[in-house]
Write an enzyme that holds these catalytic residues in place. Structure first.
Site, PDB file in Angstrom:
ATOM      1  N   ASP A  75      42.847  37.240  34.064  1.00 44.16           N
ATOM      2  CA  ASP A  75      41.882  36.468  34.707  1.00 44.16           C
ATOM      3  C   ASP A  75      42.216  34.963  35.193  1.00 44.16           C
ATOM      4  OD1 ASP A  75      39.217  36.431  35.611  1.00 44.16           O
ATOM      5  OD2 ASP A  75      38.216  35.413  33.989  1.00 44.16           O
ATOM      6  N   HIS A 111      34.195  26.189  41.144  1.00 44.14           N
ATOM      7  CA  HIS A 111      34.050  26.436  39.886  1.00 44.14           C
ATOM      8  C   HIS A 111      34.718  25.639  38.882  1.00 44.14           C
ATOM      9  CE1 HIS A 111      33.176  28.577  35.997  1.00 44.14           C
ATOM     10  NE2 HIS A 111      34.658  28.856  36.069  1.00 44.14           N
ATOM     11  N   GLU A 162      29.950  35.911  35.174  1.00 45.53           N
ATOM     12  CA  GLU A 162      30.969  35.398  36.103  1.00 45.53           C
ATOM     13  C   GLU A 162      31.235  36.198  37.247  1.00 45.53           C
ATOM     14  OE1 GLU A 162      34.587  33.840  33.844  1.00 45.53           O
ATOM     15  OE2 GLU A 162      33.575  32.169  33.206  1.00 45.53           O
ATOM     16  N   GLU A 209      33.144  37.461  40.161  1.00 44.94           N
ATOM     17  CA  GLU A 209      34.520  37.461  40.382  1.00 44.94           C
ATOM     18  C   GLU A 209      34.826  38.601  41.429  1.00 44.94           C
ATOM     19  OE1 GLU A 209      37.491  36.887  37.206  1.00 44.94           O
ATOM     20  OE2 GLU A 209      35.812  35.645  36.091  1.00 44.94           O
ATOM     21  N   ASP A 256      32.763  38.904  34.596  1.00 39.51           N
ATOM     22  CA  ASP A 256      33.379  38.524  33.522  1.00 39.51           C
ATOM     23  C   ASP A 256      32.331  37.914  32.412  1.00 39.51           C
ATOM     24  OD1 ASP A 256      35.454  37.910  31.765  1.00 39.51           O
ATOM     25  OD2 ASP A 256      35.977  36.030  32.819  1.00 39.51           O
ATOM     26  N   ARG A 289      29.334  31.679  26.031  1.00 37.92           N
ATOM     27  CA  ARG A 289      29.714  30.158  26.210  1.00 37.92           C
ATOM     28  C   ARG A 289      29.806  29.409  24.663  1.00 37.92           C
ATOM     29  NH1 ARG A 289      32.434  30.926  30.873  1.00 37.92           N
ATOM     30  NH2 ARG A 289      30.917  31.306  32.357  1.00 37.92           N
ATOM     31  N   GLN A 343      32.968  30.655  23.160  1.00 36.74           N
ATOM     32  CA  GLN A 343      34.180  30.249  24.002  1.00 36.74           C
ATOM     33  C   GLN A 343      34.288  28.778  23.683  1.00 36.74           C
ATOM     34  OE1 GLN A 343      33.377  30.650  28.165  1.00 36.74           O
ATOM     35  NE2 GLN A 343      35.395  29.816  28.716  1.00 36.74           N
ATOM     36  N   LYS A 380      35.201  36.097  25.644  1.00 42.04           N
ATOM     37  CA  LYS A 380      35.315  36.789  26.880  1.00 42.04           C
ATOM     38  C   LYS A 380      35.721  38.387  26.568  1.00 42.04           C
ATOM     39  CE  LYS A 380      35.796  33.401  29.977  1.00 42.04           C
ATOM     40  NZ  LYS A 380      34.997  33.398  31.130  1.00 42.04           N
ATOM     41  N   THR A 391      33.867  43.323  30.059  1.00 45.59           N
ATOM     42  CA  THR A 391      34.242  42.880  31.579  1.00 45.59           C
ATOM     43  C   THR A 391      33.684  44.087  32.410  1.00 45.59           C
ATOM     44  OG1 THR A 391      36.120  41.717  30.804  1.00 45.59           O
ATOM     45  CG2 THR A 391      35.838  42.213  33.117  1.00 45.59           C
ATOM     46  N   GLU A 407      26.996  27.043  35.416  1.00 43.42           N
ATOM     47  CA  GLU A 407      26.849  26.113  36.566  1.00 43.42           C
ATOM     48  C   GLU A 407      25.443  26.043  36.946  1.00 43.42           C
ATOM     49  OE1 GLU A 407      30.757  26.412  39.128  1.00 43.42           O
ATOM     50  OE2 GLU A 407      30.391  28.415  37.598  1.00 43.42           O
TER      51      GLU A 407
END
Ligand code: MN
Length: 374
Positions: free
Chosen positions: A90, A97, A163, A165, A197, A201, A204, A217, A221, A331
């Site tokens: 990844d 971002h 996420e 992607e 993904d 948080r 993480q 993570k 996925t 975000e």
């Protein structure tokens, strides 16, 4: 019995049935290649076979020559993971971002790490937990340190995120010990999928220094059930962002991006029970990627590491400059400080029962619903 197929409009074409009917004579051992639960054997065949098959299918569809035993309504097939995932990498290649994440986590410092404009930053992920769209996502448990507590705890994550992607699917392998030149990189690419993904948080944030993403993570996925062949996307390639400074020689090329509109929708359990449709919370474009697919491949093989058939390469979260273009809830809610509105409620991270769907032009949707921890 599982077999490989192609989605077109409302239909799935059963390639094994098509081969049995003698309609794929251009492809050697087509019946053996397609009577399998994954695309890997076909993907390993390389661009000449992909093109031959693709061309023949287009001809059969255009001439209405598909035998009825090879045609199914899309709604009546059960999609499986389309290929066996070899290695999963990844990246972190969207400038917006990376800048947003830097501003959130390091408000006093330069938002971009010093290496960011010199190389495509990435990490190796967990291939074994890549799942097909529609697979429920169990809220992960993990170790994290809640604000104001005296010690870390092991709890269900309170900050489960998405996420948005693009995922690149590698068809043909490369030789171990020989870097893939940037101008040959695209020859290894079979196609693209959308990729979610999923990220915890809180886990993480606590684990990530010094070695990078790990259990925050690797729990899941999600990817689309249908891979869009690269050939179908070449006319969407457009010049990417100007790169300053000019990259080192092994990364030097005209950076290209894909002009594909992308979006994320969210539906809470309450909205679903009231029969309300999902609400679009993110609209962005796959153009918002600084490092190109070719540069990512050249970089990940620059030390001689090889590509394998079935490798999956995530672009990194794709965000744009506007608020509604942010491709993660981290975000969108500015790490929980600026809740966004969903059906009249203020929301930050995902709640149990939330269903997330990633959509994109020419790409197959990726959905997943959060179910409570065991
Ligand atoms: Mn990611």
């Amino acid at each position: 019995m599982p077999r490989t197929g192609v989605a077109t409009g409302e239909h799935a074409i059963d390639l094994a049935a098509l081969a049995r009917a003698g309609a794929l004579a251009e492809v050697e051992d087509a019946e053996g290649l397609f009577s399998q639960a994954s695309l890997n054997a076909f993907m390993a065949g390389g661009p000449a076979i992909w093109r031959a098959c693709h061309g023949r299918l287009r001809e059969l569809v255009a001439n209405g020559q598909l035998p009825s035993e090879a045609l199914f309504q899309l709604g009546e097939v059960e999609p499986l993971l389309p290929f066996e995932v070899a290695d999963y990498v990844d990246f972190y290649s969207s400038l917006e971002h990376a800048t947003n994440a830097g501003r959130i986590f390091r408000p006093e410092a330069d938002p971009l790490p010093p290496n960011w404009r010199h190389l495509p930053v990435g990490y190796h992920g967990r291939a074994g937990t890549v799942v097909v769209s529609g697979t429920p996502i169990v809220r992960p448990c993990g170790q994290f340190w809640r604000h104001g507590q005296a010690a870390p705890e092991y709890l269900p994550s309170e900050r489960v995120d998405i996420e948005l992607e693009l995922g690149v699917v590698i068809g043909t392998p490369s030789e171990h010990g020989r870097p893939v030149p940037v101008d040959e990189a695209l020859e290894h690419v079979f196609g693209l999928v959308l990729l979610n993904d999923w990220s915890a948080r809180d886990v993480q944030g606590w684990e990530t220094v010094p070695l990078g993403p790990f259990l925050g993570k690797s729990f899941a996925t999600s990817i689309g059930a249908w891979v869009t062949p690269l050939e179908d996307l070449m006319d969407r390639r457009v010049p990417g962002a100007a790169q300053d400074p000019v990259p080192l020689d092994y990364l030097r090329t005209e950076p290209m991006a894909f002009d594909l509109e992308l979006s994320v929708s969210l539906r809470s359990a309450g909205m679903a029970s009231r029969g309300e449709p999902p609400q679009t919370i993110v609209r962005t474009s796959a153009r918002n990627v600084y490092w190109s697919v070719e540069q990512q491949i050249a970089h990940l093989t620059a030390n001689g590491a090889s590509l394998r058939t079935g490798d999956l390469i995530g672009s990194g979260t794709i965000s744009g400059p506007e608020r509604e273009q942010r491709g993660s809830l981290l975000e969108l809610s500015w790490n929980g400080e600026e809740p966004f509105e969903l059906d009249g409620e203020r929301r930050t991270y995902l709640e149990d029962g939330d269903e997330v769907t990633l959509s994109g032009e020419l790409l197959s949707d990726v959905s997943g619903r959060i179910v409570p921890s065991h």
